[in-house]
Scaffold this active site. Structure first.
Site, PDB file in Angstrom:
ATOM      1  N   ASP A 191      21.671  -4.443  27.728  1.00 47.14           N
ATOM      2  CA  ASP A 191      20.600  -4.425  26.715  1.00 47.14           C
ATOM      3  C   ASP A 191      20.271  -2.992  26.317  1.00 47.14           C
ATOM      4  OD1 ASP A 191      18.831  -5.608  24.963  1.00 47.14           O
ATOM      5  OD2 ASP A 191      17.184  -5.694  26.403  1.00 47.14           O
ATOM      6  N   LYS A 216       5.439  -3.629  35.263  1.00 49.02           N
ATOM      7  CA  LYS A 216       5.865  -4.621  34.282  1.00 49.02           C
ATOM      8  C   LYS A 216       5.411  -6.003  34.741  1.00 49.02           C
ATOM      9  CE  LYS A 216       9.881  -6.536  31.890  1.00 49.02           C
ATOM     10  NZ  LYS A 216      11.348  -6.428  31.657  1.00 49.02           N
ATOM     11  N   GLY A 227       8.914  -9.435  24.324  1.00 50.57           N
ATOM     12  CA  GLY A 227       8.978 -10.884  24.290  1.00 50.57           C
ATOM     13  C   GLY A 227       8.712 -11.545  25.632  1.00 50.57           C
ATOM     14  N   MET A 228       9.087 -10.880  26.714  1.00 59.06           N
ATOM     15  CA  MET A 228       8.957 -11.508  28.029  1.00 59.06           C
ATOM     16  C   MET A 228       8.117 -10.702  29.001  1.00 59.06           C
ATOM     17  SD  MET A 228      12.798 -12.939  28.692  1.00 59.06           S
ATOM     18  CE  MET A 228      12.413 -13.166  30.430  1.00 59.06           C
ATOM     19  N   LEU A 281       0.666  -0.085  28.121  1.00 62.54           N
ATOM     20  CA  LEU A 281       1.675   0.870  27.665  1.00 62.54           C
ATOM     21  C   LEU A 281       2.578   0.276  26.605  1.00 62.54           C
ATOM     22  CD1 LEU A 281       2.789   2.571  31.016  1.00 62.54           C
ATOM     23  CD2 LEU A 281       1.367   3.553  29.207  1.00 62.54           C
ATOM     24  N   VAL A 329       3.915  -4.057  29.880  1.00 61.47           N
ATOM     25  CA  VAL A 329       3.974  -2.918  30.793  1.00 61.47           C
ATOM     26  C   VAL A 329       2.617  -2.237  30.802  1.00 61.47           C
ATOM     27  CG1 VAL A 329       5.121  -0.753  31.355  1.00 61.47           C
ATOM     28  CG2 VAL A 329       6.434  -2.615  30.335  1.00 61.47           C
TER      29      VAL A 329
END
Length: 530
Positions: free
Chosen positions: A144, A45, A26-27, A22, A30
């Protein structure tokens, strides 16, 4: 580690079957997955930990993932916050199982469609303020908020995702040594300064997000991340060209001093009427007298709407949070920022919205005060209908203006674009319908003020103040050379009654003739919506 393009051919904990990619960041990656126990689709995730991290950082990142799951799980009942169903550990890595929200991110919508109309952005803002009210009420800061972390479904549901760097009250702090979390341009200035942040920091990030949605770019867009950070700390946001009635609330949310930033309640009072297509109240203390500057928290008692609806009630002043010790890493980042900012500040300091443009000939022009009533308002028509922008010009009329073959591209109800094949020639039309002529005049004046500053942003731009369409109009044009091709960019702004129209052109022919023709045709076609 599985490939980010092909899911691993196995189940997670014997229950979740990965289907397709999906998105990735960066980390994390998904995945669309199937919950074979409940027989429903979910989003999972996968947190990807770099293999060269030492065990201390790996443990810290694992804890951050658990924090994200705990933060979102505490808010699972809210319709504008993604629901977390489960968290599993596989291969010593955490995987977060969430509801599958079938929609596009706000960031993708902006990339695909360009700037969104003010009323749609106000509606998105109201959903996010509702979500933040629930989060902040539970002691959770998101930290964020940005366009890629807001999903919008085809049915109009607006969902806040990615609580990966959230702060949960009662959890031990994560140091994130060597890392500056957040996205440049969407991180509140007090966080960059190393101060304690709070709910106002999320409001600042939301302001930057709504600015990007209505203007098509972030408020501090620059070429380099360090220049972005410097601009956030030391400069005003980029001028607003399309925000219209959103301009006051965006300015209040992007206030650098969190003690002077407008509150969530003030933002709601501003956005609610804009989403409904009416004029917002003067920006000031909720329930109190209008003020051009948000009240400073912690310096005097403020008034808030009474929960019972009986006028206003006094509230105790809020103390300013104490500054915490700045980290060595953050200090190093800011040292780089300050060096870079010397050139950036010198180049862009004149972009202040208080400046006025000096067109060729040396005569300074200034927009009419937004507070002044519109001229001859008793003679102006009020348009009751809300015309779709693409219906204000036929394809045949668009072809007369920019040439054929012409291709129409629907953007939003209030925005439409016509293109001449693949030549780079196009015309963009944006409509703003206000409740009254006076409010439309305020929208017109705000936009005109920004247009008057165009010669300072782009030398060589020529302004024109005489009216050629509507009750009042303004325009500019300039010549540019792109890859040896000479083009002319022209913008016409005009107001007719309670309708404000912005027409923007990229053409291969100079002058205002084609733009003026478009304005006259749009004005004529508006008559069907009286």
């Amino acid at each position: 580690m599985p490939s980010v393009s092909t899911p691993p051919s196995r189940f997670l904990v014997g229950r979740y079957r990965l289907i397709s990619l999906l998105g990735k960041g960066g980390m994390g990656t998904v995945w669309l997955a199937s919950d074979d126990l409940l027989r429903q689709h979910v989003a999972i995730k996968e947190v990807r930990l770099p293999p060269d991290l030492d065990e201390g950082l790996r443990a810290e990142l694992r804890e951050r993932t658990l924090r994200e799951a705990r933060a979102a799980a505490r808010l699972r009942a809210h319709p504008s916050i993604v629901t977390v169903h489960d968290i599993v550990i596989e291969d010593e890595r955490p995987w977060i199982v969430m509801e599958f929200v079938q929609g596009r991110s706000l960031g993708q919508i902006i990339r695909d469609q360009g700037p969104l109309p003010a009323h749609q952005v106000a509606d998105i803002g109201l959903h996010m303020l509702d979500a933040l009210g629930a989060a902040h009420g539970s002691g959770i800061l998101h930290r964020d908020i940005k366009p890629p972390n807001i999903l919008i479904t085809a049915e109009g549901r607006v969902v806040l995702t990615e609580f990966g760097i959230a702060t949960v009250s009662g959890d031990p702090s994560l140091t994130q040594s060597g890392m500056l979390t957040g996205t440049p341009g969407f991180v509140a200035p007090e966080r960059l300064r190393g101060e304690d942040d709070g709910p106002p920091s999320d409001l600042w990030s939301l302001g930057a997000t709504l600015f990007a949605a209505v203007e098509g770019q972030a408020p501090y867009a620059r070429e380099r991340p360090t220049a972005v950070l410097a601009a956030v700390l030391m400069q005003e946001p980029n001028p607003m060209r399309l925000a219209g009635p959103l301009a006051p609330v965006l300015t209040g949310l992007l206030e650098k001093d969190p003690a002077r930033r407008i509150t969530r309640e003030q933002a709601i009072l501003q956005l609610r009427p804009i989403a409904a297509g009416t004029a917002p109240p003067p920006l000031g203390v909720p329930g109190g007298p209008a003020s051009s500057t948000p009240p400073r928290r912690g310096t005097a008692a403020s008034t808030q709407p009474s929960p019972r609806g009986g006028g206003t009630q006094a509230t105790a002043p809020e103390p300013r949070p104490a500054s915490r010790k700045r980290s060595v890493i953050l200090g190093s980042v800011l040292a780089v920022v300050m060096v870079t900012a010397a050139g950036v500040a010198t180049r862009d300091v004149w972009l202040s919205p208080q400046t006025t443009a000096r067109p060729p000939g040396g005569t300074t022009t200034r927009a009419t005060s937004a507070a002044a009533p519109s001229p001859a308002k008793e003679k102006e028509a009020l348009y009751r209908g809300d015309p779709e922008a693409c219906k204000l010009l036929t394809d045949q009329q668009a072809g007369r203006i920019i040439g054929t073959p012409v291709k129409r591209q629907f953007q939003t109800h209030s925005g439409c674009m016509w293109m001449k094949g693949d030549t780079g020639v196009f015309m963009n039309l944006t409509t703003i319908r206000s409740a009254t002529s006076d409010f439309a005049h305020m929208v017109y004046s705000t936009t005109r003020t920004t247009m008057e500053e165009e010669p300072r942003r782009t030398p060589g731009t020529r302004l024109r103040s005489r009216s050629t369409a509507g009750d009042e109009s303004f325009a500019y044009t300039r010549e540019e050379v792109i890859v040896s091709t000479r083009i002319y960019r022209t913008q016409i702004l005009f107001r007719k009654g309670n309708m404000t129209i912005v027409l923007y052109f990229t053409l291969h022919t100079p002058g205002y003739a084609r733009a003026d023709l478009a304005a006259r045709l749009v004005e004529k076609n508006l008559e069907a919506f009286r």
